[in-house]
Design a protein around this motif. Structure first.
Motif, PDB file in Angstrom:
ATOM      1  N   UNK A  62      40.754  -6.735  87.315  1.00 27.11           N
ATOM      2  CA  UNK A  62      40.542  -6.859  88.760  1.00 27.11           C
ATOM      3  C   UNK A  62      39.131  -7.345  89.056  1.00 27.11           C
ATOM      4  N   UNK A  63      38.165  -6.877  88.288  1.00 25.68           N
ATOM      5  CA  UNK A  63      36.785  -7.297  88.498  1.00 25.68           C
ATOM      6  C   UNK A  63      36.583  -8.757  88.109  1.00 25.68           C
ATOM      7  N   UNK A  64      37.135  -9.151  86.973  1.00 22.94           N
ATOM      8  CA  UNK A  64      36.959 -10.523  86.504  1.00 22.94           C
ATOM      9  C   UNK A  64      37.661 -11.515  87.431  1.00 22.94           C
ATOM     10  N   UNK A 129      37.992   1.699  92.170  1.00 22.09           N
ATOM     11  CA  UNK A 129      38.357   0.340  92.572  1.00 22.09           C
ATOM     12  C   UNK A 129      37.548  -0.098  93.780  1.00 22.09           C
ATOM     13  N   UNK A 130      37.375   0.800  94.732  1.00 16.21           N
ATOM     14  CA  UNK A 130      36.586   0.486  95.923  1.00 16.21           C
ATOM     15  C   UNK A 130      35.137   0.227  95.556  1.00 16.21           C
ATOM     16  N   UNK A 131      34.597   1.007  94.640  1.00 13.56           N
ATOM     17  CA  UNK A 131      33.241   0.759  94.171  1.00 13.56           C
ATOM     18  C   UNK A 131      33.119  -0.637  93.559  1.00 13.56           C
ATOM     19  N   UNK A 132      34.113  -1.008  92.749  1.00 14.28           N
ATOM     20  CA  UNK A 132      34.101  -2.322  92.125  1.00 14.28           C
ATOM     21  C   UNK A 132      34.116  -3.428  93.181  1.00 14.28           C
ATOM     22  N   UNK A 133      34.945  -3.300  94.189  1.00 14.61           N
ATOM     23  CA  UNK A 133      35.054  -4.320  95.226  1.00 14.61           C
ATOM     24  C   UNK A 133      33.763  -4.454  96.026  1.00 14.61           C
TER      25      UNK A 133
END
Length: 410
Positions: A62-64, A129-133
């Motif tokens: 998701x990050x990539x 996931x929210x932190x990543x976004x």
């Protein structure tokens, strides 16, 4: 926002989280016995064991993909990726009900704590996931809200449940479950606001995402085994094992301060590195990687200097035996930081086979060394195992990255 300013914000978040976590830990060492602290850690460690299976490793892809897709394409990818953890949540909830008796006995908790394990793991995944976004969107202030919000909520709830209501170790478990739940609710609302949730499901895409993400299940499982399996060996192989788990876990909690530093740097380091790689960086490591490793080393050194002060002035006297474990575990955590610096390169080029191989080797070495070293040296053997395992991981990962990114002379 410039990288330097992002780092300042992320380090500020790390500092605040470290202070709040320190307050929680200090309160617990004065309120509960080492045996109950050990019970908390055994449960929390098992939650960490379950989390990779619930997340199914989707956070890394998701990050990539965030940097490779348009918003509409990413929304489709995001929606289909989130279906995998939802299915995992359903499966593991059923499994926890079926095996509640042996799990409750193994973790030394009541059955209802087993029931909430999968939901808590899923909420943690949503929060992460929210932190990543937020960090990929260069929104460090939004990231700070979620990062500090979780730790702050846990501290306030711990004060309420442990100090005010006197629910002891169960109050700590309740605070650790409630904070991610509340932030997961906020996160889901934000996903809809950010137009990341779509109604259509593409099962072919779901399958593709699962194939890409599945190696990260074992990578995160490897982190659990290398970081937490020692406590279970201690609990079963050392006299007064659960109390010793409490002491060792306090040492590990202090070492996790360095873990938080590494994570805070990752929030700026990985997106920055991925951007440089996407711009065509070849035949060398980016200079940011060198600075990253040096920063981890400096943080580890400062922590080693500060550990004797922490035990003299802040922690309860009955936890004095944890100091030697903390010093050794900081060394192991430093080597994990080195490994993490090089692993980012493998994540970018989707070398899932190599990542999986490293995870499997790490798990095998950790289990093997924990068994023999705890058997021979007692609790301190688990700390020796941590150092050996993470050193092997760091060296192996560097050699793999060297093959793909460092141009050979001649």
């Amino acid at each position: 926002m410039k990288l330097q300013r992002q780092l300042i914000i992320y380090f500020g978040v790390t500092a605040i989280n470290a202070i709040l976590s320190f307050v929680i830990t200090t309160l617990l060492t004065h309120e509960i016995a080492p045996q109950d602290y050990g019970r908390i850690y055994l449960y929390s460690a098992f939650l960490n064991f379950m989390t990779p299976f619930i997340t199914a490793g989707i956070l890394a892809p998701l990050s990539v993909e965030f940097f490779k897709r348009s918003h509409d394409s990413y929304s489709r990818y995001f929606t289909n990726a989130q279906l995998i953890p939802v299915l995992s949540l359903c499966i593991f909830t059923v499994l926890c009900f079926l095996f509640q008796n042996p799990l409750a006995h193994f973790l030394k908790v009541k059955h209802y704590w087993i029931w909430v394990l999968p939901l808590t793991a899923w909420c943690i995944m949503i929060y992460e996931t929210t932190q990543m976004l937020t960090r990929n969107n260069n929104k460090p202030w939004q990231f700070a809200f979620f990062a500090v919000g979780k730790t702050g909520l846990e501290m306030l709830l711990t004060i309420l449940f442990v100090l005010a209501i006197h629910w002891s170790w169960q109050g700590r478990l309740l605070s650790a479950a409630t904070a991610p739940l509340l932030l997961a609710i906020v996160s889901i609302w934000l996903y809809r606001r950010w137009r990341l949730i779509e109604k259509q499901i593409d099962w072919k895409l779901v399958k593709q995402i699962l194939i890409i993400s599945s190696p990260f299940i074992f990578e995160r499982l490897g982190v659990f085994i290398m970081n937490s399996s020692g406590q279970y060996f201690i609990d079963n192989m050392v006299v007064d094992g659960t109390a010793e788990v409490g002491l060792y876990s306090l040492g590990n909690t202090i070492a996790q301060i360095l873990f938080l530093v590494v994570l805070s740097m990752n929030y700026a380091y990985q997106p920055h590195l991925f951007k440089k790689l996407s711009d065509g960086l070849k035949n060398r490591l980016h200079k940011t990687t060198i600075w990253y490793v040096m920063a981890v080393a400096a943080a580890a050194g400062l922590l080693v200097i500060g550990i004797p002060v922490l035990f003299r002035y802040f922690f309860g006297a009955k936890y004095a035996g944890a100091e030697k474990y903390a010093l050794l575990l900081v060394i192991g955590c430093f080597m994990w930081g080195v490994y993490n610096a090089f692993q980012a390169y493998l994540i970018y080029i989707h070398k899932k086979g190599l990542i999986l191989s490293l995870a499997i080797v790490g798990m095998f070495v950790s289990m093997l060394t924990n068994y023999f070293l705890v058997k021979k040296y007692g609790t301190v053997g688990a700390a020796y195992s941590s150092i050996l395992t993470y050193t092997l991981m760091a060296v192996s990962c560097f050699l793999m990255v060297q093959k793909y990114f460092i141009k050979k002379k001649g």
